[in-house]
Scaffold this active site. Structure first.
Site, PDB file in Angstrom:
ATOM      1  N   ILE A  15       0.893  -1.209   0.227  1.00  0.00           N
ATOM      2  CA  ILE A  15      -0.078   0.145   0.069  1.00  0.00           C
ATOM      3  C   ILE A  15       0.761   1.353   0.041  1.00  0.00           C
ATOM      4  O   ILE A  15       0.506   2.355  -0.642  1.00  0.00           O
ATOM      5  CB  ILE A  15      -0.803   0.056   1.217  1.00  0.00           C
ATOM      6  CG1 ILE A  15      -2.183   1.027   0.726  1.00  0.00           C
ATOM      7  CG2 ILE A  15      -0.333   0.335   2.541  1.00  0.00           C
ATOM      8  CD1 ILE A  15      -2.873   0.582  -0.253  1.00  0.00           C
ATOM      9  N   SER A  37      12.033   1.143   6.912  1.00  0.00           N
ATOM     10  CA  SER A  37      11.531  -0.056   6.651  1.00  0.00           C
ATOM     11  C   SER A  37      12.579  -1.195   6.572  1.00  0.00           C
ATOM     12  O   SER A  37      13.747  -0.673   6.181  1.00  0.00           O
ATOM     13  CB  SER A  37      10.899  -0.335   5.129  1.00  0.00           C
ATOM     14  OG  SER A  37       9.865  -0.963   4.913  1.00  0.00           O
ATOM     15  N   ARG A  38      12.260  -2.356   7.086  1.00  0.00           N
ATOM     16  CA  ARG A  38      13.441  -3.223   7.470  1.00  0.00           C
ATOM     17  C   ARG A  38      14.136  -3.655   5.831  1.00  0.00           C
ATOM     18  O   ARG A  38      15.213  -3.811   5.987  1.00  0.00           O
ATOM     19  CB  ARG A  38      13.002  -4.582   8.065  1.00  0.00           C
ATOM     20  CG  ARG A  38      12.538  -4.344   9.382  1.00  0.00           C
ATOM     21  CD  ARG A  38      11.746  -5.245   9.826  1.00  0.00           C
ATOM     22  NE  ARG A  38      10.589  -5.944   9.139  1.00  0.00           N
ATOM     23  CZ  ARG A  38       9.668  -6.770   9.040  1.00  0.00           C
ATOM     24  NH1 ARG A  38       9.785  -7.434  10.160  1.00  0.00           N
ATOM     25  NH2 ARG A  38       8.892  -7.373   8.272  1.00  0.00           N
ATOM     26  N   LYS A  91      -5.484   1.749   8.081  1.00  0.00           N
ATOM     27  CA  LYS A  91      -6.560   1.028   8.691  1.00  0.00           C
ATOM     28  C   LYS A  91      -6.008  -0.418   8.605  1.00  0.00           C
ATOM     29  O   LYS A  91      -5.107  -0.711   8.023  1.00  0.00           O
ATOM     30  CB  LYS A  91      -7.941   1.051   8.060  1.00  0.00           C
ATOM     31  CG  LYS A  91      -7.769   0.902   6.509  1.00  0.00           C
ATOM     32  CD  LYS A  91      -7.386  -0.438   5.805  1.00  0.00           C
ATOM     33  CE  LYS A  91      -7.945  -1.689   6.205  1.00  0.00           C
ATOM     34  NZ  LYS A  91      -7.461  -2.811   5.346  1.00  0.00           N
ATOM     35  N   ASP A 169      -9.560  -7.920   7.145  1.00  0.00           N
ATOM     36  CA  ASP A 169      -8.526  -6.829   6.980  1.00  0.00           C
ATOM     37  C   ASP A 169      -9.389  -6.162   5.824  1.00  0.00           C
ATOM     38  O   ASP A 169      -9.501  -4.873   6.004  1.00  0.00           O
ATOM     39  CB  ASP A 169      -7.473  -7.541   6.519  1.00  0.00           C
ATOM     40  CG  ASP A 169      -6.438  -6.208   5.976  1.00  0.00           C
ATOM     41  OD1 ASP A 169      -5.768  -5.497   6.609  1.00  0.00           O
ATOM     42  OD2 ASP A 169      -6.196  -6.458   4.672  1.00  0.00           O
TER      43      ASP A 169
HETATM   44  P1  NAP Z   1       2.586  -5.388   3.223  1.00  0.00           P
HETATM   45  O1  NAP Z   1       2.529  -5.460   1.463  1.00  0.00           O
HETATM   46  O2  NAP Z   1       2.961  -6.589   3.788  1.00  0.00           O
HETATM   47  O3  NAP Z   1       3.539  -4.207   3.554  1.00  0.00           O
HETATM   48  C1  NAP Z   1       3.737  -3.913   4.933  1.00  0.00           C
HETATM   49  C2  NAP Z   1       5.152  -3.554   5.338  1.00  0.00           C
HETATM   50  O4  NAP Z   1       5.398  -3.377   6.577  1.00  0.00           O
HETATM   51  C3  NAP Z   1       6.150  -4.758   4.911  1.00  0.00           C
HETATM   52  O5  NAP Z   1       6.472  -4.704   3.650  1.00  0.00           O
HETATM   53  C4  NAP Z   1       7.354  -4.689   5.699  1.00  0.00           C
HETATM   54  O6  NAP Z   1       8.265  -4.010   5.138  1.00  0.00           O
HETATM   55  C5  NAP Z   1       6.652  -3.848   7.025  1.00  0.00           C
HETATM   56  N1  NAP Z   1       6.576  -4.616   8.204  1.00  0.00           N
HETATM   57  C6  NAP Z   1       6.889  -3.983   9.507  1.00  0.00           C
HETATM   58  N2  NAP Z   1       6.733  -4.906  10.458  1.00  0.00           N
HETATM   59  C7  NAP Z   1       6.462  -5.983   9.911  1.00  0.00           C
HETATM   60  C8  NAP Z   1       5.698  -7.332  10.281  1.00  0.00           C
HETATM   61  N3  NAP Z   1       5.717  -7.765  11.585  1.00  0.00           N
HETATM   62  N4  NAP Z   1       5.116  -8.090   9.362  1.00  0.00           N
HETATM   63  C9  NAP Z   1       5.099  -7.696   8.283  1.00  0.00           C
HETATM   64  N5  NAP Z   1       5.486  -6.641   7.505  1.00  0.00           N
HETATM   65  C10 NAP Z   1       5.885  -5.769   8.365  1.00  0.00           C
HETATM   66  O7  NAP Z   1       1.077  -4.880   3.461  1.00  0.00           O
HETATM   67  P2  NAP Z   1       0.042  -3.849   2.885  1.00  0.00           P
HETATM   68  O8  NAP Z   1      -0.670  -4.582   2.068  1.00  0.00           O
HETATM   69  O9  NAP Z   1       0.837  -2.655   2.326  1.00  0.00           O
HETATM   70  O10 NAP Z   1      -0.843  -3.233   4.158  1.00  0.00           O
HETATM   71  C11 NAP Z   1      -0.067  -2.435   5.234  1.00  0.00           C
HETATM   72  C12 NAP Z   1      -1.546  -1.846   5.971  1.00  0.00           C
HETATM   73  O11 NAP Z   1      -2.065  -1.005   4.966  1.00  0.00           O
HETATM   74  C13 NAP Z   1      -2.403  -2.940   6.458  1.00  0.00           C
HETATM   75  O12 NAP Z   1      -3.091  -2.317   7.620  1.00  0.00           O
HETATM   76  C14 NAP Z   1      -3.618  -3.040   5.409  1.00  0.00           C
HETATM   77  O13 NAP Z   1      -4.828  -3.217   6.102  1.00  0.00           O
HETATM   78  C15 NAP Z   1      -3.412  -1.541   4.800  1.00  0.00           C
HETATM   79  N6  NAP Z   1      -4.150  -1.613   3.572  1.00  0.00           N
HETATM   80  C16 NAP Z   1      -3.562  -2.410   2.530  1.00  0.00           C
HETATM   81  C17 NAP Z   1      -4.266  -2.248   1.295  1.00  0.00           C
HETATM   82  C18 NAP Z   1      -3.767  -3.119   0.019  1.00  0.00           C
HETATM   83  O14 NAP Z   1      -4.283  -3.124  -1.101  1.00  0.00           O
HETATM   84  N7  NAP Z   1      -2.754  -4.031   0.293  1.00  0.00           N
HETATM   85  C19 NAP Z   1      -5.120  -1.179   0.942  1.00  0.00           C
HETATM   86  C20 NAP Z   1      -5.397  -0.455   2.036  1.00  0.00           C
HETATM   87  C21 NAP Z   1      -4.861  -0.518   3.342  1.00  0.00           C
HETATM   88  P3  NAP Z   1       9.816  -4.279   5.515  1.00  0.00           P
HETATM   89  O15 NAP Z   1      10.016  -5.716   5.499  1.00  0.00           O
HETATM   90  O16 NAP Z   1      10.782  -3.334   4.867  1.00  0.00           O
HETATM   91  O17 NAP Z   1       9.732  -3.953   7.193  1.00  0.00           O
END
Ligand code: NAP
Length: 309
Positions: A15, A37-38, A91, A169
């Site tokens: 996101i 970010s890690r 969120k 989610d």
């Molecule tokens: P994601 O692709 O997994 O990205 C989250 C990033 O956070 C990871 O790449 C990771 O980057 C970092 N991170 C730090 N601590 C972590 C942990 N304990 N476990 C996993 N990742 C960790 O997730 P996302 O889809 O972007 O979603 C993130 C948030 O945005 C969620 O709350 C989700 O509900 C919200 N959201 C997502 C979307 C969507 O379409 N994906 C839409 C709206 C809202 P590093 O490894 O570099 O630290």
């Protein structure tokens, strides 16, 4: 023009890349100054591997936007507020209701902004739906939120871990819209939750609610939909039927499309964050998260086949 707020993005995943980076790049109010970010990074932007080091090294950064998963977010939000920064969070706002209240209290004590964002509330049809519903006699509300988890959350293990919320989610997006547009408060009365045998969060949920006047409301959330993806809220009223589809981006009344303009959820979220900072106030609405917490408390659980990516 006033100088733009320097902002840091935390958690460079899907996101952050898809929505936050382009929305900040287009913003006249914010400029992306660094990331924490890690593993993830954005080309041309100074990258730190943790927020603590970023806050120390870059005191001129006044705002932090957290795009990490919910259970990884509280510590960073607290750290940023304690360091005197305004904070926006994706969120759902937390992995528990109490931690969100704790952050709101901290922001208030420090006279800082905390924006617990609900991006779906900024979808193009939502404000029009809210306006149309004003004064109408609602008789029934039905939410259907069915999508393919393998497509939308490929390889994301965190959604299956405690605090990751599973099908809630995406489902919480529907609840964020419903709490915004439904003319009265409502509460959960029943939940059936399907847990894959090898996972800690549900893959599907059937929810029932009742509003303050006794109107029945239902929500069917399912992550096993491999064909037509559906994100719909249907509100039947004595005066007509409202349908919000595509997660709130499209609106129709009695089957007739309503012109709602283009969908600009994330630019609108950042404009709201800027407004809150200007007004030195916060926006933290825990109602959608409270309904999810209630579903985990009241929910009847049953086991379904294991889920693997
Ligand atoms: P994601 O692709 O997994 O990205 C989250 C990033 O956070 C990871 O790449 C990771 O980057 C970092 N991170 C730090 N601590 C972590 C942990 N304990 N476990 C996993 N990742 C960790 O997730 P996302 O889809 O972007 O979603 C993130 C948030 O945005 C969620 O709350 C989700 O509900 C919200 N959201 C997502 C979307 C969507 O379409 N994906 C839409 C709206 C809202 P590093 O490894 O570099 O630290």
């Amino acid at each position: 023009m006033n100088e733009r707020h320097r902002i840091a993005l935390v958690g460079i995943g899907k996101i952050a890349r898809d929505q936050h980076v382009p929305a900040i790049a287009d913003s006249a109010v914010f400029s992306l100054a660094a990331t924490a970010s890690r593993n993830g990074r954005i080309d041309g932007i100074e990258a730190f591997t943790n927020l603590g080091r970023l806050l120390e090294a870059r005191p001129e950064i006044s705002c932090v936007s957290l795009c990490t998963p919910p259970h990884a977010r509280f510590a960073d939000a607290r750290r940023a507020l304690l360091a005197g920064r305004h904070v926006m969070i994706e969120k759902p706002p937390g992995a528990s209701v109490a931690e969100v209240h704790a952050l709101a209290a901290l922001a208030s004590d420090r006279n800082l902004t905390l924006f617990a964002s609900w991006h779906s509330r900024h979808a193009a049809g939502v404000s029009h739906a809210r306006e149309w519903l004003n004064g109408k006699s609602v008789t029934r509300v039905e939410v259907v939120w069915r999508e393919d988890v393998r497509h939308w959350h490929p390889g994301q293990d965190w959604v299956w871990e405690p605090g990751g919320l599973g099908v809630f989610d995406p489902g919480i997006n529907a609840l964020s819209i419903l709490t915004e547009i439904h003319p009265r408060p409502f509460r959960l009365t029943k939940a059936d939750l399907a847990f894959p045998a090898n996972r800690d969060t549900p893959i599907a949920a059937e929810l029932e609610f009742v509003d303050a006047t006794g109107i029945e409301m239902s929500a069917a959330l399912d992550w096993r939909e491999e064909r037509t993806q559906i994100w719909e809220i249907r509100i039947v009223c004595a005066e007509g039927t409202l349908l919000l589809s595509d997660g709130g981006a499209r609106l129709s009344i009695d089957g007739e499309p309503v012109e709602v303009g283009s969908n600009r959820e994330y630019p609108s979220l950042y404009a709201r964050f800027a407004e809150l900072i200007r007004e030195r106030t916060s926006d933290v609405d825990v109602r959608p998260l409270t309904h999810v917490a209630d579903a985990f408390m009241l929910g009847r659980r049953y086991e379904v086949e294991p889920f693997n990516f």
